[in-house]
Motif scaffolding. Structure first.
Motif, PDB file in Angstrom:
ATOM      1  N   SER A 232       1.509  -1.191   0.021  1.00  0.00           N
ATOM      2  CA  SER A 232       0.159  -0.161   0.107  1.00  0.00           C
ATOM      3  C   SER A 232       0.285   1.459   0.128  1.00  0.00           C
ATOM      4  N   THR A 233       0.183   2.725  -0.055  1.00  0.00           N
ATOM      5  CA  THR A 233       0.896   3.170  -0.188  1.00  0.00           C
ATOM      6  C   THR A 233       1.910   3.890   0.967  1.00  0.00           C
ATOM      7  N   TYR A 234       1.281   4.013   2.024  1.00  0.00           N
ATOM      8  CA  TYR A 234       1.556   4.306   3.914  1.00  0.00           C
ATOM      9  C   TYR A 234       2.142   3.126   3.719  1.00  0.00           C
ATOM     10  N   ALA A 235       1.253   3.057   4.782  1.00  0.00           N
ATOM     11  CA  ALA A 235       1.689   1.483   5.452  1.00  0.00           C
ATOM     12  C   ALA A 235       3.186   0.260   5.073  1.00  0.00           C
ATOM     13  N   GLY A 236       2.830   0.743   3.783  1.00  0.00           N
ATOM     14  CA  GLY A 236       3.984  -0.596   3.474  1.00  0.00           C
ATOM     15  C   GLY A 236       5.148   0.576   2.473  1.00  0.00           C
ATOM     16  N   ALA A 237       4.709   1.394   2.521  1.00  0.00           N
ATOM     17  CA  ALA A 237       6.029   2.630   3.013  1.00  0.00           C
ATOM     18  C   ALA A 237       6.815   2.243   3.959  1.00  0.00           C
TER      19      ALA A 237
ATOM     20  N   VAL B  78       1.093   3.268  18.179  1.00  0.00           N
ATOM     21  CA  VAL B  78       1.449   2.929  17.785  1.00  0.00           C
ATOM     22  C   VAL B  78       1.025   2.656  16.540  1.00  0.00           C
ATOM     23  N   LEU B  79       0.088   1.464  16.465  1.00  0.00           N
ATOM     24  CA  LEU B  79      -0.295   0.781  15.407  1.00  0.00           C
ATOM     25  C   LEU B  79      -1.229   1.903  14.313  1.00  0.00           C
ATOM     26  N   GLY B  80      -1.861   3.343  15.055  1.00  0.00           N
ATOM     27  CA  GLY B  80      -2.090   4.013  14.375  1.00  0.00           C
ATOM     28  C   GLY B  80      -1.249   5.458  13.561  1.00  0.00           C
ATOM     29  N   TYR B  81       0.162   4.801  13.727  1.00  0.00           N
ATOM     30  CA  TYR B  81       1.559   5.763  13.234  1.00  0.00           C
ATOM     31  C   TYR B  81       1.838   4.740  12.373  1.00  0.00           C
ATOM     32  N   PHE B  82       2.208   3.935  12.295  1.00  0.00           N
ATOM     33  CA  PHE B  82       2.574   3.175  11.207  1.00  0.00           C
ATOM     34  C   PHE B  82       1.415   2.721   9.877  1.00  0.00           C
ATOM     35  N   VAL B  83      -0.071   1.977  11.019  1.00  0.00           N
ATOM     36  CA  VAL B  83      -0.896   2.231  10.090  1.00  0.00           C
ATOM     37  C   VAL B  83      -2.062   3.245   9.167  1.00  0.00           C
ATOM     38  N   PRO B  84      -1.150   4.537   8.626  1.00  0.00           N
ATOM     39  CA  PRO B  84      -2.057   5.608   8.976  1.00  0.00           C
ATOM     40  C   PRO B  84      -3.483   6.576   8.609  1.00  0.00           C
TER      41      PRO B  84
END
Length: 464
Positions: A239-244, A428-434
């Protein structure tokens, strides 16, 4: 598990069952119920699109073989195949436009050779024009636009892009990342709710109305939950953000996917590697390069990538994504025909292997037809869960009160020793999976504001 609401007041009137003593995690159930309800209501439309398009994509592999059978197969299997250089020359004679970006020799007796051309007018810059050549006669059987490492042809490419971004480009990818970010949350919440119910209230047989809908919703959801967790995790990897963020984490751990060095080796680098513009023949030529790769154990299917410039080597890589995977690759000096670098899939870092297997399982290529059927069943299950979830929302209403919401204040019942660590984990999850963290934060803010408005309105009413 599910994509829409469940409640605790869902059974038809009947004999009262003994109430079990509240457990340590009992205060969490109302909070999980509220999260499951609202996430299901608002995320379900995105999941529905992802499920339907995913169902179509899983079936596209077999459809592709039927629709493009003429291009992909030969009319008759001959005694011996022509040299690869002659097959490429036949493709270039029929299609002199663009440049040869890769060649995939016929991997099976009845399969055609694919010569991929880039920079062809009218073809998407991110795609190539695949020219299909009969390896026995050199006859060109057609040319089709191709995309991706799996060699997707127009039908599968269209469905793939619809599933990934709704044909809206990079902005459209946010929908699929949003769906993948929330699928595991909804599935996990559903599991918690299902197993926290009394066993007698989980059955489907002999029930009616909302209780029956809930039973079907919960039973199918529990059985499919593992698949949903898998689809969510693997979908986020590209994905775009979480994948990065995942790529950055893998790189920091030394677990990124390696690649063979394409630099030509020795003092002969660049000597004899000149070729006419757009040609695939550099130096020793395709046939000797393929023979060198075969000598290193690279069996079909393989893809040959010509040198990018005078200082680069040929790269030959296996492209089999079905089990057992073939992902070995070698670099071959165009001047000498000698292998200058070798990379074995067995030497990949563990996370790189898991990522490769996960993506191929997600896309339906790892185990072929069985894999594709399993994905179609999962997609159909998700569609049914969404339909049942919205039906329960309808059935929960009383009179004209369609879909009454779950009451606020559930978080206040959670003990601090559970609530505080939970908030940290979610942050923490929200940071890595925006696309999980930002909508969740927005929901909490909106919920607090609406609760405050309702509280003040209640005060004014009471004062009057």
């Amino acid at each position: 598990m599910s994509t829409a609401p469940t409640t605790t007041t869902d059974e038809a009137p009947g004999p009262a069952a003994p109430t079990p003593a509240p457990g340590r995690w009992a205060p969490l159930r109302p909070l999980v119920l509220r999260l499951h309800f609202y996430a299901g209501v608002f995320v379900a439309p995105f999941l529905l699109v992802a499920a339907v398009t995913g169902f179509l994509y899983a079936g596209a592999f077999q459809a592709e073989k039927i629709v493009y059978r003429h291009e992909m197969t030969v009319t008759a299997v001959g005694d011996s195949k022509l040299p690869l250089s002659e097959q490429v020359a036949a493709a270039r004679k029929a299609h002199p436009e663009g440049t040869v970006s890769a060649v995939r020799p016929s991997p099976e007796a009845d399969a055609t050779t694919r010569v991929m051309l880039s920079g062809v007018k009218g073809v998407d810059p991110g795609h190539t024009l695949a020219v299909f050549v009969d390896p026995y006669t050199g006859k060109v059987r057609g040319a089709l636009e191709q995309y991706g490492s799996t060699g997707a042809l127009p039908l599968r490419t269209w469905i793939d892009e619809f599933h990934r971004d709704l044909h809206l480009g990079e902005n459209g990818r946010l929908y699929s990342e949003f769906a993948a970010s929330w699928l595991w949350v909804i599935a996990g919440g559903g599991i918690v709710l299902w197993f926290s119910r009394r066993r007698a209230l989980r059955k489907v047989r002999g029930t009616t109305g909302r209780r029956r809908t809930l039973g079907l919703h919960g039973t199918v959801g529990v059985w499919a939950a593992a698949g949903f967790f898998f689809l969510s995790a693997t979908g986020l990897t590209w994905s775009t953000y979480a994948g990065a963020n995942i790529d950055e984490l893998r790189t920091s751990l030394g677990q990124s996917t390696p690649s063979v060095s394409s630099a030509a080796g020795g003092d002969h680098s660049g000597h004899g590697a000149s070729a006419s513009a757009g040609d695939a023949e550099h130096g020793v030529g395709l046939d000797k390069v393929l023979a060198a790769a075969r000598a290193e154990g690279l069996g079909d299917p393989v893809e040959i990538v010509p040198p990018a410039d005078a200082s680069s080597a040929y790269v030959v890589r296996q492209v089999q994504r079905s089990w057992p995977e073939k992902q070995d690759s070698v670099a071959v000096d165009p001047a000498t025909g000698k292998v200058t670098d070798t990379l074995r899939f067995a030497d990949y870092p563990l996370l790189a292997k898991l990522t490769r297997w996960g993506i191929d399982l997600h896309t339906g290529v790892l185990f072929g037809l069985v894999n594709q059927i399993a994905l179609m069943i999962l997609a159909l299950s998700l569609v049914l869960l969404i339909v049942w979830g919205y039906r329960m929302w309808w059935q929960r209403g009383r009179g004209s009160a369609f879909g009454r919401p779950i009451p606020r204040g559930a978080w206040q019942q959670v003990p601090p020793q559970i609530l505080v660590p939970g908030v940290v984990v979610i942050a923490v999850l929200g940071y890595f999976v925006p696309l999980l963290g930002i909508p969740l934060a927005g929901f909490i803010v909106a919920d607090v504001i609406l609760g405050e408005i309702a509280r003040r309105k209640g005060r004014r009413t009471a004062a009057v």
